[in-house]
Design a protein around this motif. Structure first.
Motif, short mmCIF file in Angstrom:
data_model
loop_
_atom_site.label_atom_id
_atom_site.label_comp_id
_atom_site.label_asym_id
_atom_site.label_seq_id
_atom_site.Cartn_x
_atom_site.Cartn_y
_atom_site.Cartn_z
N HIS A 52 -49.99 -23.55 -24.47
CA HIS A 52 -48.85 -23.81 -23.60
C HIS A 52 -47.70 -24.51 -24.33
O HIS A 52 -46.65 -24.74 -23.74
CB HIS A 52 -49.28 -24.66 -22.40
CG HIS A 52 -50.38 -24.05 -21.59
ND1 HIS A 52 -50.22 -22.89 -20.86
CD2 HIS A 52 -51.68 -24.43 -21.41
CE1 HIS A 52 -51.37 -22.59 -20.26
NE2 HIS A 52 -52.27 -23.51 -20.58
N PRO B 276 -57.26 -21.22 -25.53
CA PRO B 276 -57.10 -22.52 -24.86
C PRO B 276 -58.12 -23.55 -25.36
O PRO B 276 -59.31 -23.23 -25.49
CB PRO B 276 -57.32 -22.20 -23.38
CG PRO B 276 -57.19 -20.72 -23.27
CD PRO B 276 -57.63 -20.16 -24.59
N GLY B 277 -57.68 -24.76 -25.60
CA GLY B 277 -58.58 -25.84 -25.99
C GLY B 277 -59.14 -25.65 -27.39
O GLY B 277 -58.52 -25.03 -28.26
N GLU C 290 -55.80 -17.71 -19.75
CA GLU C 290 -55.01 -18.94 -19.81
C GLU C 290 -54.05 -18.92 -21.00
O GLU C 290 -54.47 -18.74 -22.14
CB GLU C 290 -55.90 -20.18 -19.91
CG GLU C 290 -55.07 -21.47 -19.88
CD GLU C 290 -55.91 -22.73 -19.94
OE1 GLU C 290 -55.32 -23.82 -20.11
OE2 GLU C 290 -57.14 -22.64 -19.82
N SER D 144 -63.19 -24.01 -23.14
CA SER D 144 -62.57 -25.31 -22.87
C SER D 144 -61.21 -25.09 -22.22
O SER D 144 -60.17 -25.43 -22.77
CB SER D 144 -62.43 -26.16 -24.14
OG SER D 144 -61.77 -25.44 -25.16
N HIS D 145 -61.23 -24.48 -21.04
CA HIS D 145 -59.99 -24.20 -20.31
C HIS D 145 -59.42 -25.50 -19.73
O HIS D 145 -60.14 -26.50 -19.58
CB HIS D 145 -60.24 -23.20 -19.19
CG HIS D 145 -60.57 -21.82 -19.68
ND1 HIS D 145 -59.73 -21.09 -20.48
CD2 HIS D 145 -61.66 -21.04 -19.45
CE1 HIS D 145 -60.28 -19.92 -20.74
NE2 HIS D 145 -61.46 -19.86 -20.13
N SER D 146 -58.15 -25.44 -19.35
CA SER D 146 -57.51 -26.60 -18.71
C SER D 146 -57.15 -26.32 -17.26
O SER D 146 -56.75 -27.23 -16.54
CB SER D 146 -56.24 -27.00 -19.48
OG SER D 146 -55.28 -25.96 -19.47
N ASP D 147 -57.30 -25.08 -16.83
CA ASP D 147 -56.98 -24.69 -15.47
C ASP D 147 -58.24 -24.82 -14.60
O ASP D 147 -59.24 -24.15 -14.83
CB ASP D 147 -56.48 -23.24 -15.46
CG ASP D 147 -56.06 -22.77 -14.08
OD1 ASP D 147 -56.94 -22.65 -13.20
OD2 ASP D 147 -54.86 -22.52 -13.88
N ASP D 148 -58.18 -25.69 -13.60
CA ASP D 148 -59.37 -25.99 -12.77
C ASP D 148 -59.90 -24.75 -12.06
O ASP D 148 -61.12 -24.55 -11.96
CB ASP D 148 -59.04 -27.09 -11.76
CG ASP D 148 -58.87 -28.45 -12.41
OD1 ASP D 148 -59.36 -28.62 -13.54
OD2 ASP D 148 -58.23 -29.34 -11.80
N ILE E 280 -61.68 -22.59 -14.57
CA ILE E 280 -62.97 -23.20 -14.94
C ILE E 280 -64.03 -22.89 -13.88
O ILE E 280 -65.16 -22.50 -14.19
CB ILE E 280 -62.81 -24.72 -15.12
CG1 ILE E 280 -61.94 -25.02 -16.34
CG2 ILE E 280 -64.18 -25.39 -15.27
CD1 ILE E 280 -61.53 -26.48 -16.44
N GLN F 151 -68.10 -24.85 -19.58
CA GLN F 151 -67.00 -25.78 -19.84
C GLN F 151 -67.47 -27.09 -20.47
O GLN F 151 -66.69 -27.80 -21.11
CB GLN F 151 -66.27 -26.08 -18.52
CG GLN F 151 -65.09 -27.01 -18.62
CD GLN F 151 -63.86 -26.39 -19.30
OE1 GLN F 151 -63.79 -25.18 -19.44
NE2 GLN F 151 -62.91 -27.22 -19.69
N GLU G 252 -68.84 -29.86 -22.86
CA GLU G 252 -68.84 -30.01 -24.32
C GLU G 252 -70.24 -29.90 -24.89
O GLU G 252 -70.44 -29.37 -25.98
CB GLU G 252 -68.21 -31.35 -24.71
CG GLU G 252 -68.10 -31.53 -26.21
CD GLU G 252 -67.47 -32.86 -26.60
OE1 GLU G 252 -67.04 -32.99 -27.76
OE2 GLU G 252 -67.43 -33.76 -25.74
#
Length: 599
Positions: A87, A157-158, A208, A447-451, A454, A478, A480
């Motif tokens: 992003h 992403p991530g 994403e 490791s997405h950032s969009d809830d 995920i 998701q 780790e």
């Protein structure tokens, strides 16, 4: 004179003290480049949706985005570097400034000599970067590997992802070391005499950070794929989409020195153009090779058993150099006692394994109950056009618990399974860690950032395995810990049993390399016989006056085997020391290889 539309390449190219900026945005009425902490420059409209500008105000290291008439500021679809992720701002880089000068002396090794080691950059070492891979090159060289295959590195992403969710095909993942790190790794591999295969994805783009639809018709609703609308290779606007991906192929070869690309799931590429996109890629690569004198290969993942994809253009094919062949893997796993569910249901074991050895395609005009149709065609393509394996990222990671062969099979069967790969007339591939019997799983991780995304990935993973492993729950993609548990445990090599397995692999690879009858990839110098009741199979391979006989026993009991009459033979390899040559009885789950005196 203005540059021809056909000469425009997407992205930012640095030449001396100027930057050539090219953007394809046919939906826009105006377009500008926003240079972070500097200024905004308007782009000039060109034909067929292109916008361009040559300027001395954009420098290496500057960060930028494109602003369209809707006011949105978006990263460059052809960005070479995303330092802040999918992003964030794109960064201007000069790939030529970082290309090793001494790499010009490197010449790719013949495809027939590839012994491939597939790896995931972040899971291969605790360092999780290209530098970590480079530190293991001497180990891989000693093992006997001649080519590494790196799972996709396009920016995703991530920091945790298999790589198939990449959204910037031209940008190298920032957390792996970016473009500089990949260039340094390629240089290090070449200095060790190791070729580099890069996995690329041209059949879809991840969800994403996917801003392609903001710019133009990169996708078409003509075709439905598992990832939604297909990449637009044959609909309105497809000329520029095709150019975008062809230039991406050329960038990896020309600017990074990559030796081969493995194109992911090309059966999901939808293209009914008179000239298929793969053929156009082949022609572009051929033109590049003619200019540079360098050899590059295009290898495809492909499950349609259609030889047109690997036939030469001169034979009305698409000109791909080789393909992954899952059917060999499926037949081998069923023969070894694996479950016959899902895509394994079509394989009956040793009879199909014998056919895979002999014919490459198991389904070559046979009726498939899994597909519910007659499937495939016969092929006489040479053995080096097929890549075979006993496991890979898909067949491990697509299991709910990510179990490797080392968990699913006995030690003796593991050894037999890999020997079955190495005595084939095809190109062998290992999946990282299998050479010493790695016990850690290889799970699916993101490791997405969009809830919302995920949640969708978690639920999708759970639903995929509803009918299986009822006592277990699919690990959270998701989390780790899911990723960390998938990393190789190199301390395993402190243990005797793992050292023994590594030594076995080294010996087997060396045997293949040093035995002409096993190293010729000639499918015409091969005879196969099998005994279904005894679960045994025999391969006879030869080169010149050298003849090699391989006897494989997939059963759990001793089985007889018969040596050819009037041959003076010596044992050159055995997986089990207990094998008794005197009574011609083969130990359970074992292989023994004989050769005549010309070894």
């Amino acid at each position: 004179m203005e540059t021809s539309i056909n000469m425009l390449t997407p992205g930012v190219k640095i030449s001396h003290d100027t930057a050539d900026i090219v953007l394809w945005a046919p939906f826009a009425k105006v377009a500008a480049i926003v240079i972070k902490d500097k200024e905004t420059l308007m782009l000039h409209q060109r034909e067929r949706g292109y916008w361009a500008l040559t300027t001395d105000k954009l420098l290496v290291g500057d960060q930028y985005k494109f602003r369209l008439d809707n006011g949105k500021e978006l990263p460059d679809p052809a960005s070479k570097y995303q330092p802040e992720g999918v992003h964030g701002w794109s960064e201007v880089v000069d790939l030529n400034a970082h290309k090793p000068h001494d790499d010009d002396s490197w010449q790719n090794i013949p495809l027939a000599e590839y012994i491939i080691y597939e790896l995931h950059t972040a899971a291969f070492t605790t360092d999780g970067t290209f530098k970590g891979i480079a530190q293991k090159l001497s180990y891989l060289k000693e093992l006997g590997i001649t080519a590494i295959e790196i799972m996709p590195v396009a920016q995703f992403p991530g920091t945790r992802n298999w790589g198939y969710d990449g959204v910037f095909p031209y940008a190298v993942q920032n957390s792996y070391g970016g473009y500089k790190g990949l260039m340094q790794l390629v240089d290090a591999c070449h200095k060790q005499g190791v070729a580099v295969i890069l996995d690329v994805v041209y059949n879809h783009v991840g969800p994403e950070g996917n801003y392609f639809n903001e710019f133009g018709p990169y996708f078409t609703s003509k075709y439905n794929t598992p990832w939604g609308n297909a990449v637009n290779f044959d609909d309105a606007g497809s000329d520029e989409v095709r150019k975008y991906f062809i230039e991406n192929v050329l960038m990896w070869f020309r600017d990074f020195g990559i030796d081969a690309l493995r194109l992911d799931a090309v059966h999901a590429i939808k293209d009914f153009s008179p000239k298929h996109i793969l053929q156009e890629m082949r022609e572009a690569v051929d033109e590049l090779m003619a200019k540079t004198g360098k050899k590059h290969y295009l290898i495809i993942e492909f499950d349609l058993n259609d030889k047109r994809f690997i036939d030469g253009i001169e034979n009305n094919g698409y000109g791909m150099d080789a393909q992954w062949i899952d059917e060999f893997h499926h037949a081998l796993r069923v023969t070894a006692g694996g479950q016959r569910d899902g895509y394994y249901a079509d394989f009956d074991g040793i009879e199909h394994l014998a056919k895979a050895y002999q014919d490459a395609y198991v389904y070559d005009g046979l009726y498939s109950y899994e597909r519910q149709k007659t499937f495939g065609v016969k092929t006489n393509n040479p053995g080096e056009q097929f890549v075979v394996f006993s496991q890979n990222h898909d067949h491990v990671g697509n299991r709910m618990l990510g179990e490797r062969t080392s968990i699913l099979f006995s030690t003796s069967m593991q050894k037999l399974i890999y020997a079955a790969v190495m005595v084939s007339p095809y190109l062998p591939m290992l999946f990282m860690g299998e050479e010493y019997g790695e016990l850690n799983p290889f799970l699916y991780f993101v490791s997405h950032s969009d809830d919302e995304l995920i949640t969708a990935v978690r639920e999708g993973r759970k639903n995929e395995f509803k009918a299986f492993h009822s006592d277990n729950e699919a690990p959270d993609p998701q989390a780790e810990q899911t990723f960390l548990s998938s990393r190789l445990n190199w301390s395993s090599l402190d243990q005797r049993e793992h050292q023994a397995m590594l030594a076995y692999y080294q010996l087997l690879i060396a045997l293949r390399k040093n035995t002409p009858a096993l190293n010729n990839n000639d499918r015409n110098k091969l005879e196969i016989s099998f005994h279904k009741e005894n679960q045994t199979i025999q391969l006879h391979r030869w080169e010149g006056e050298q003849h090699v006989y391989c006897y494989l026993n997939f059963s759990q009991t001793k089985q007889p085997f018969e040596l050819p009459a009037n041959e003076r033979l010596n044992v050159i390899f055995r997986s089990e020391e207990k094998t008794d040559n005197r009574d011609n009885m083969l130990q359970p789950e074992s292989i023994i290889i004989y050769a005549n005196c010309y070894v």
